[in-house]
Design a protein around this motif. Structure first.
Motif, PDB file in Angstrom:
ATOM      1  N   GLU A   1       0.545   5.283  20.889  1.00 17.21           N
ATOM      2  CA  GLU A   1      -0.071   4.905  22.149  1.00 17.21           C
ATOM      3  C   GLU A   1      -1.594   4.908  22.039  1.00 17.21           C
ATOM      4  N   ASP A   2      -2.127   5.692  21.091  1.00 15.39           N
ATOM      5  CA  ASP A   2      -3.569   5.737  20.905  1.00 15.39           C
ATOM      6  C   ASP A   2      -4.066   4.641  19.966  1.00 15.39           C
ATOM      7  N   TYR A   3      -3.174   3.803  19.498  1.00 14.35           N
ATOM      8  CA  TYR A   3      -3.550   2.732  18.558  1.00 14.35           C
ATOM      9  C   TYR A   3      -4.239   1.626  19.340  1.00 14.35           C
ATOM     10  N   ILE A   4      -5.485   1.337  19.015  1.00 15.38           N
ATOM     11  CA  ILE A   4      -6.304   0.408  19.784  1.00 15.38           C
ATOM     12  C   ILE A   4      -6.281  -0.944  19.094  1.00 15.38           C
ATOM     13  N   TRP A   5      -6.021  -1.983  19.846  1.00 17.66           N
ATOM     14  CA  TRP A   5      -6.043  -3.342  19.324  1.00 17.66           C
ATOM     15  C   TRP A   5      -7.374  -3.985  19.686  1.00 17.66           C
ATOM     16  N   PRO A   6      -7.870  -4.961  18.867  1.00 14.92           N
ATOM     17  CA  PRO A   6      -7.260  -5.396  17.605  1.00 14.92           C
ATOM     18  C   PRO A   6      -7.575  -4.436  16.467  1.00 14.92           C
ATOM     19  N   ARG A   7      -6.674  -4.342  15.539  1.00 13.03           N
ATOM     20  CA  ARG A   7      -6.860  -3.533  14.340  1.00 13.03           C
ATOM     21  C   ARG A   7      -6.731  -4.445  13.131  1.00 13.03           C
ATOM     22  N   ALA A   8      -7.805  -4.550  12.335  1.00  9.87           N
ATOM     23  CA  ALA A   8      -7.819  -5.460  11.194  1.00  9.87           C
ATOM     24  C   ALA A   8      -7.115  -4.825  10.005  1.00  9.87           C
ATOM     25  N   THR A   9      -6.312  -5.621   9.315  1.00 13.66           N
ATOM     26  CA  THR A   9      -5.623  -5.171   8.096  1.00 13.66           C
ATOM     27  C   THR A   9      -5.971  -6.131   6.962  1.00 13.66           C
ATOM     28  N   SER A  10      -6.163  -5.558   5.787  1.00 13.20           N
ATOM     29  CA  SER A  10      -6.538  -6.358   4.624  1.00 13.20           C
ATOM     30  C   SER A  10      -5.310  -7.041   4.049  1.00 13.20           C
ATOM     31  N   GLU A  11      -5.423  -8.338   3.779  1.00 11.90           N
ATOM     32  CA  GLU A  11      -4.305  -9.069   3.188  1.00 11.90           C
ATOM     33  C   GLU A  11      -4.630  -9.636   1.812  1.00 11.90           C
ATOM     34  N   LEU A  12      -5.910  -9.647   1.436  1.00 12.37           N
ATOM     35  CA  LEU A  12      -6.279 -10.188   0.132  1.00 12.37           C
ATOM     36  C   LEU A  12      -7.604  -9.587  -0.299  1.00 12.37           C
ATOM     37  N   ILE A  13      -7.671  -9.174  -1.573  1.00 11.33           N
ATOM     38  CA  ILE A  13      -8.897  -8.655  -2.153  1.00 11.33           C
ATOM     39  C   ILE A  13      -9.125  -9.344  -3.490  1.00 11.33           C
ATOM     40  N   LEU A  14     -10.325  -9.841  -3.705  1.00  8.24           N
ATOM     41  CA  LEU A  14     -10.749 -10.346  -4.997  1.00  8.24           C
ATOM     42  C   LEU A  14     -12.018  -9.599  -5.374  1.00  8.24           C
ATOM     43  N   LEU A  15     -11.857  -8.561  -6.185  1.00 15.16           N
ATOM     44  CA  LEU A  15     -12.942  -7.668  -6.563  1.00 15.16           C
ATOM     45  C   LEU A  15     -12.995  -7.548  -8.074  1.00 15.16           C
ATOM     46  N   PRO A  16     -14.061  -6.945  -8.616  1.00 15.26           N
ATOM     47  CA  PRO A  16     -14.064  -6.669 -10.057  1.00 15.26           C
ATOM     48  C   PRO A  16     -12.868  -5.827 -10.473  1.00 15.26           C
ATOM     49  N   VAL A  17     -12.286  -6.184 -11.617  1.00 13.15           N
ATOM     50  CA  VAL A  17     -11.138  -5.445 -12.154  1.00 13.15           C
ATOM     51  C   VAL A  17     -11.693  -4.237 -12.903  1.00 13.15           C
ATOM     52  N   THR A  18     -11.406  -3.044 -12.407  1.00  6.44           N
ATOM     53  CA  THR A  18     -12.008  -1.825 -12.944  1.00  6.44           C
ATOM     54  C   THR A  18     -11.035  -0.956 -13.729  1.00  6.44           C
ATOM     55  N   GLY A  19      -9.759  -1.290 -13.762  1.00  8.47           N
ATOM     56  CA  GLY A  19      -8.796  -0.491 -14.520  1.00  8.47           C
ATOM     57  C   GLY A  19      -7.670  -1.350 -15.051  1.00  8.47           C
ATOM     58  N   LEU A  20      -7.273  -1.124 -16.316  1.00  4.94           N
ATOM     59  CA  LEU A  20      -6.163  -1.844 -16.938  1.00  4.94           C
ATOM     60  C   LEU A  20      -5.364  -0.876 -17.785  1.00  4.94           C
ATOM     61  N   GLU A  21      -4.052  -1.062 -17.789  1.00  8.13           N
ATOM     62  CA  GLU A  21      -3.185  -0.234 -18.633  1.00  8.13           C
ATOM     63  C   GLU A  21      -1.883  -0.976 -18.895  1.00  8.13           C
ATOM     64  N   CYS A  22      -1.471  -1.013 -20.171  1.00  9.29           N
ATOM     65  CA  CYS A  22      -0.179  -1.592 -20.553  1.00  9.29           C
ATOM     66  C   CYS A  22       0.872  -0.508 -20.511  1.00  9.29           C
ATOM     67  N   VAL A  23       1.979  -0.785 -19.816  1.00  9.86           N
ATOM     68  CA  VAL A  23       3.108   0.134 -19.717  1.00  9.86           C
ATOM     69  C   VAL A  23       4.345  -0.647 -20.131  1.00  9.86           C
ATOM     70  N   GLY A  24       4.752  -0.476 -21.379  1.00 12.17           N
ATOM     71  CA  GLY A  24       5.853  -1.278 -21.881  1.00 12.17           C
ATOM     72  C   GLY A  24       5.467  -2.744 -21.875  1.00 12.17           C
ATOM     73  N   GLU A  25       6.284  -3.574 -21.257  1.00  6.26           N
ATOM     74  CA  GLU A  25       6.004  -5.000 -21.132  1.00  6.26           C
ATOM     75  C   GLU A  25       5.397  -5.330 -19.777  1.00  6.26           C
ATOM     76  N   ARG A  26       4.747  -4.347 -19.161  1.00  4.86           N
ATOM     77  CA  ARG A  26       4.099  -4.553 -17.871  1.00  4.86           C
ATOM     78  C   ARG A  26       2.617  -4.210 -18.005  1.00  4.86           C
ATOM     79  N   LEU A  27       1.831  -4.788 -17.128  1.00  2.00           N
ATOM     80  CA  LEU A  27       0.395  -4.525 -17.093  1.00  2.00           C
ATOM     81  C   LEU A  27       0.038  -4.065 -15.687  1.00  2.00           C
ATOM     82  N   LEU A  28      -0.659  -2.935 -15.605  1.00  2.00           N
ATOM     83  CA  LEU A  28      -1.197  -2.437 -14.346  1.00  2.00           C
ATOM     84  C   LEU A  28      -2.683  -2.748 -14.309  1.00  2.00           C
ATOM     85  N   ALA A  29      -3.139  -3.341 -13.215  1.00  2.00           N
ATOM     86  CA  ALA A  29      -4.549  -3.689 -13.056  1.00  2.00           C
ATOM     87  C   ALA A  29      -5.045  -3.112 -11.749  1.00  2.00           C
ATOM     88  N   GLY A  30      -6.198  -2.465 -11.797  1.00  2.00           N
ATOM     89  CA  GLY A  30      -6.807  -1.900 -10.612  1.00  2.00           C
ATOM     90  C   GLY A  30      -7.908  -2.799 -10.089  1.00  2.00           C
TER      91      GLY A  30
END
Length: 1188
Positions: A59-88
């Motif tokens: 009930e205390d939630y005030i509209w409008p409330r913005a939510t992020s749907e897309l970020i294009l930022l510098p990639v600051t972290g990478l790690e290979c886990v098996g056949e997968r890649l995690l990117a921060g």
């Protein structure tokens, strides 16, 4: 009271930790004792947290409330886990599948995993069986935040099984390491803590006696007893110490060893336990390799065995592998070294400020890099992928082959042809590896041109031309069947081939007087003989160096496109039947072109009619036809180097360092877009279209031959050949790429298997290499279900309303890197697709404005797609106008393609060059920057719109766009502000029974606003537009109708909205303040002004309000959404909503975004189902949405 067991975007990411959560979670789940199938749950868009949320608190939630749907930022972290890649990327995690069996793709974007912190690294908990292909426990850390997640990616589906709280440390986390279920963390002031990530409990905290600030750290060991801390201090030293040496908890431990040698701050280090090697990357642009043995044993000896210099800027990252050392830095280059310090490979392609993260997959021999440009690339180490054979000498020099080499060419990628000054033609077959003489003709000694016919491997024809007008066409496989012709009485200046599929082959030869003979080549049915017939002759426009340089068929084959030595591109009919149909036009074109170029219209007209007094005795009298269309001097006086036809367009290259995109409409050549190649490549030799639709550029960079990719911004191949002034040839097939050239009297050959393309994969395209300065939305395209855009979300994760037609917003961004990018932002996928990039500017692009947005089919019969006119401006007082057309293209990932047509350009320097008596005037500052643009739609629209520009030299300038943007003219200017003008904004006033009026508002660095009534100023018979002081100068705009001191410092954002009271005007300043006021436009009645004069409106401020400390930094984005709602953005990284209409603006709520140094913001309504969207541009791009 109702409860839910999971939720996204809850208060658990508030940064205070979540100790109450962890006792509700069984430790059996954390240690994997419970099956993932029993507890798997879907993940929400905002990031799933296994928490308990009281729904009554909403009930205390005030509209409008913005939510992020897309970020294009510098990639600051990478790690290979098996056949997968995690990117921060910011606080988000991108999960990629690296399965090359057809499933190379992004699996999932986990949003807001680390709250408001940026991800700097991943640490995967080692599994006893080493199996990480189905499940993994990953520690994600960055800044002062840490979170543990258990994830599953079996069967090609990503699922998050469990996540811990967001734990906040007291200091910066430099490194993390798993120790038997707990986490050891290296903190920013040279201390190590042992942490229980399940319950969020600090088990041990051990500092070092040297409590210095660290610039990097590395933890080694698998247990607490053998844990070793490598600390890179800001004093340029590496401190090695052992936390377990503390006899009493929290007692400082002295360093065991100090390693010195670098003269800069240590940014990264990597330890290879199997060989006892340590690599350190530093600010001094070098990497040092040390022999350290087992670092877990105190008191060992440290020996420097290598000092690697190869980077031109600071080195950010280093990684030691079993056979290689990988380093990456601020120069956007990833280098592969041997352990002895030798550079083996160099990976270039990222743009901007550097490569932030690297990862390696040793089993597959992959290197993955993430850059400041938001791009992620996968590279193959040497020995994997497509190898290259490099440069080799073909050993032509021999006593059996007399004479010196004069020319070389390639017939495919495995046969080399060379001719000597004795007239001998030789063939070298790379499979046989020997030289064979094909023929010898004394008529071709001392001067000979040599060109091989294009075509597939084994297509064997070449042409030789002499200085006395002789042409010899030679079948390579049967040289005895060569055909000889005498075409001219004089020197043959150039020859070129034109191939139309497998149906038609032409040979064009340029002789004296600009005459070009067109020869038709056909083969006998037996294939052992050829027939050569002269089809027609063309005539080039007069010039000093009058010969053609290249030619190509224009599909379907009715015309030939040619380039000449003067830099012109010409269009000729390819068949005599067309010559008759276009005869009058061709003759007139030749005469007109000749008269325009050299004043020799009579002579050219005579040649167009077939009269030639210089014709040789044995030559056939053929008419010489002029071009039906010509673009004179397109590439400057250095000439055109190649023409290529592809996809309905003509591409031409030249030695001016640029390539043009052209198209033919109504048998006339029209320029579409001019693009520059890579920096320093002033000689563009040609271009090739690859099978995947990408383009590569061939050219010379100083003394090097370069194959450059505009898409990946990298030099694919570099050959140190000595320059393009010597004889050279290039060939590219699916099997191999070859480049042959003459050097030191021998034939040198560079050959790379696999063709031009490099064996690397772009996992994600780059956006911009530098800061984004402006964001503008163009329009929205609706795609039906048949054009389903691939989504990175699971079906359970989609927002309500995502089903049905796909809505794609088209957004334009411009940047300090001199480029303009057109993006497609689907509303339902959380992704961004770069459609095209425009690189016309020579300096940074500061502002973009859009006008004339429409549909492709028109208002009566629209179909998916849009068109728009775009004006861009920036540094060096440069402005460009172009048209974009976005159409459907099912072959692309976004199902869209964008076509750009350049219309016009303007520079103040050009305006200065046209002035008279320049020596008596002060030149306009060549470093003037356009800070902001605004479009002013005139009434009637037939006059064309005005573009208002805010300039750094204190001027507000008005430009008139005419002929649909093809003419850009400086109309008027004013120096009212007398200081840098930061913003301009236009708005219209419409009232019943009154004329539509156009107003312009400008804002400067002193915080003042000025308003101009453009309708009155530009009206017929108006005297407000003062005449220029000197002929050729623009008009003077005069004084504004209203000035207002809104702020005490510069105005960085400005917006208006019409209301029933008047016009609502809002501005944001550098001091973080907001100023909102209501502006009334009062038009007096005709009786009050008297006579027939048009009444002049008066501007009056009805009410005004200020918010002194609305933000903690510059307010760079501001948008009035409605008379009661406004949104603002600032460099303090807060998106804030304000309530209007009740006196002073009232704070509603604020959302923290992740883009640093936001420079611009644009907001727009999408639909009732999707609400509003907002794009923020700075050092990255972030898109928010909210519902009203």
């Amino acid at each position: 009271m109702s409860w839910i067991a999971w939720g996204g975007g809850s208060s658990l990411d508030s940064g205070k930790g979540e100790p109450e959560l962890n006792y509700l979670l069984p430790r059996a789940l954390y240690f994997g004792e419970v099956s993932s199938r029993e507890i798997s749950a879907p993940l929400g868009r905002g990031g799933c947290s296994c928490s308990w949320v009281d729904m009554e608190a909403s009930e205390d939630y005030i509209w409008p409330r913005a939510t992020s749907e897309l970020i294009l930022l510098p990639v600051t972290g990478l790690e290979c886990v098996g056949e997968r890649l995690l990117a921060g990327e910011g606080p988000d995690v991108l999960v990629y599948s690296l399965d090359f069996g057809g499933h190379l793709r992004m699996m999932k974007r986990v949003q807001n995993l680390l709250g408001h912190y940026l991800i700097h690294g991943f640490r995967v908990r080692p599994e006893p069986n080493g199996d990480l292909d189905s499940e993994a426990m990953v520690a994600v850390f960055g800044s002062k935040g840490l979170r543990i997640v258990k994830i599953s990616w079996g069967q090609g589906r990503f699922r998050e099984l469990w996540r811990s709280g967001l734990w906040n440390m007291s200091d910066w986390i430099w490194d993390a390491r798993w120790l038997e279920g707990n986490m050891a963390l290296a903190l920013g002031h040279n201390s190590v803590v042992l942490y229980d990530p399940v319950i969020g409990c600090l088990l041990q905290d051990v500092p070092c006696t040297d409590r210095c600030t660290l610039s990097s750290a590395c933890l080694i060991g698998d247990t607490w007893k053998e844990l070793t801390m490598l600390a890179g201090a800001v004093s340029n030293q590496l401190l090695i110490w052992y936390p377990a040496a503390a006899l009493i908890d929290s007692k400082p431990v002295a360093p065991d060893r100090r390693v010195t040698g670098h003269v800069g701050v240590i940014f990264s280090m990597s330890y290879l336990e199997s060989k006892g090697l340590l690599a350190i990357a530093s600010e001094d642009r070098s990497v040092r390799i040390w022999k350290v043995g087992d670092l877990r044993v105190p008191g060992g000896r440290v020996q420097n065995i290598g000092h690697c210099f190869g980077h031109s800027a600071r080195v950010w990252q280093v990684r030691l592998l079993e056979n290689y050392l990988i380093s990456a830095g601020e120069d956007c280059v990833c280098l592969v070294w041997s352990h002895e310090g030798e550079i083996l490979q160099a990976f270039r392609g990222h743009q901007g400020r550097g490569i932030r993260a690297i990862a390696a997959h040793e089993r597959q021999a992959w290197v993955i890099t993430g850059g400041d440009d938001s791009g992620i690339r996968l590279w193959h180490l040497k020995g994997h992928g497509h190898p290259g054979s490099g440069v080799s000498s073909l050993c032509f020099k021999s006593h059996r082959r007399p004479g010196a080499l004069k020319a070389v060419t390639l017939a495919g990628s495995w046969r080399v042809l060379a001719v000597t000054d004795t007239g001998a033609l030789y063939l070298y077959d790379l499979e046989v590896k020997c030289w064979d003489q094909l023929l010898e003709d004394k008529r071709f000694q001392s001067y000979c041109l040599l060109e091989a016919a294009p075509g597939p491997e084994g297509f064997g024809l070449c042409a030789m031309a002499s200085g006395e007008g002789h042409i010899k066409v030679v079948p390579i496989n049967t040289p005895t069947a060569a055909m000889d012709l005498t075409l001219f009485h004089g020197k043959v200046h150039s020859v070129s081939w034109a191939l139309r599929g497998y149906e038609e082959l032409l040979l064009l030869a340029s002789g004296p007087g600009g005459v070009v003979a067109c020869l038709e080549i056909t083969a006998a049915p037996s294939g052992k003989a050829i027939f050569v017939k002269e089809r027609c002759r063309y005539l080039l426009p007069p010039s000093k160096q009058r010969w053609h340089t290249c030619s190509a068929f224009l599909p379907p084959g009715d015309f030939l496109v040619c380039g000449d030595r003067r830099g012109s591109v010409l269009l000729f009919p390819s068949r005599p039947a067309l010559l008759k149909d276009l005869g009058a036009r061709g003759a007139a074109g030749a005469a007109a072109g000749a008269g325009a170029a050299a004043g020799a219209g009579a002579a050219a007209g005579a040649r167009a009619l077939g009269v030639d007094s210089d014709r040789g005795e044995g030559e056939t009298a053929l008419a010489e036809w002029g071009p039906v269309s010509i673009l004179p001097f397109l590439h400057g006086k250095q000439g055109v180097t190649s023409v290529t036809c592809h996809g309905g367009y003509v591409y031409s290259t030249g030695r001016d360092g640029a390539y043009y995109q052209l198209f033919v409409q109504g048998n006339q050549l029209k320029p579409v877009l001019r693009q520059k190649s890579c920096r320093g490549m002033n000689w563009v030799a040609g271009l090739r279209m690859m099978a995947d639709g990408n383009m590569i550029i061939l050219g010379f960079h100083a003394n090097e031959f370069v194959v450059w990719s505009p898409r990946s911004h990298e030099k694919l191949h570099i050959v140190n050949c000595g320059g393009g002034h010597r004889s050279w040839a290039f060939s590219d097939t699916e099997a191999a790429m070859a480049f042959a050239y003459l050097k030191d009297g021998d034939v040198m050959l560079y050959r790379a298997l696999g063709g031009c393309t490099r064996p690397h994969v772009i996992l994600r395209e780059s956006l911009h290499g530098r800061e984004i300065t402006c964001v503008k939305r163009v329009g929205t395209i609706t795609l039906g279900p048949e054009f389903e855009v691939p989504s990175f979300m699971q079906p359970d994760d989609l927002e309500p309303g995502s089903e049905g037609p796909s809505l794609i917003d088209i957004v334009i961004t411009c940047s300090e890197d001199t480029t303009i990018c057109v993006l497609a932002l689907p509303t339902a996928t959380g992704s961004a697709h770069a459609l095209t990039a425009v690189c016309n500017h020579i300096s940074s692009v500061r502002a973009v404005v859009v006008w004339g947005v429409g549909t492709l089919g028109g208002p009566q019969d629209p179909w998916p797609g849009l068109t728009a006119h775009v004006v861009s401006a920036g540094g060096r007082a440069e402005m460009h106008c172009f048209n974009i057309m976005v159409t459907l293209d099912p072959s692309t990932p976004s199902h869209l393609s964008c076509h750009v047509m350049h219309l016009s350009s303007h520079r103040l320097d050009e305006y200065w060059d046209r002035q008279r008596n320049r020596h008596r005037m002060v030149k306009v500052d060549p470093e003037t920057r356009y800070m902001c643009l605004a479009v002013c739609e005139l009434d009637p629209p037939s006059l064309g719109p005005l573009v208002a520009a805010a300039c750094s030299d204190g001027a507000v300038r008005l430009f008139l766009l005419q002929d649909s943007g093809r003419r850009l003219q400086l109309l008027a200017e004013t120096f009212h502000h007398k200081r840098c003008v930061l913003k301009v904004h236009s708005f219209t006033h419409e009232a019943p029974n009154q004329r539509r009026r156009l107003f312009l508002c400008s804002a400067a660095t002193d915080g003042s606003l000025a308003f101009w009534d453009l309708t009155t100023v530009l009206g017929p018979g108006s005297t407000a537009l003062e005449p220029p002081a000197d002929p050729g100068l623009p008009h003077r705009l005069g004084n504004p109708c209203l000035t207002l001191q809104a702020h005490n410092s510069g105005v960085n954002s400005l917006h208006t909205l019409p209301t029933h009271k008047g016009h609502l005007v809002a501005s944001g300043s550098e001091d973080g303040s907001l100023h909102v006021f209501v502006l009334a436009v009062e038009v007096p009645e005709l009786e009050e002004v008297g006579g027939a004069a048009e009444p002049v409106p008066q501007l009056r401020v009805l009410e005004q309000h200020s918010v002194p400390c609305a933000h903690a930094a510059h307010v760079t984005g501001l948008h009035i959404l409605s008379p009661s709602l406004m949104v603002s953005a600032s460099i303090d990284q807060r998106l804030t909503f304000w309530r209007l209409g009740h006196g002073e603006p009232t704070f509603i709520n604020s959302t923290v975004y992740h883009v640093p140094d936001v420079a611009d913001m644009d907001c727009w309504p999408v639909s009732p189902e999707f609400g509003h969207r907002c794009a923020l541009g700075g050092q990255g791009l972030e898109v928010y949405n909210w519902y009203d």
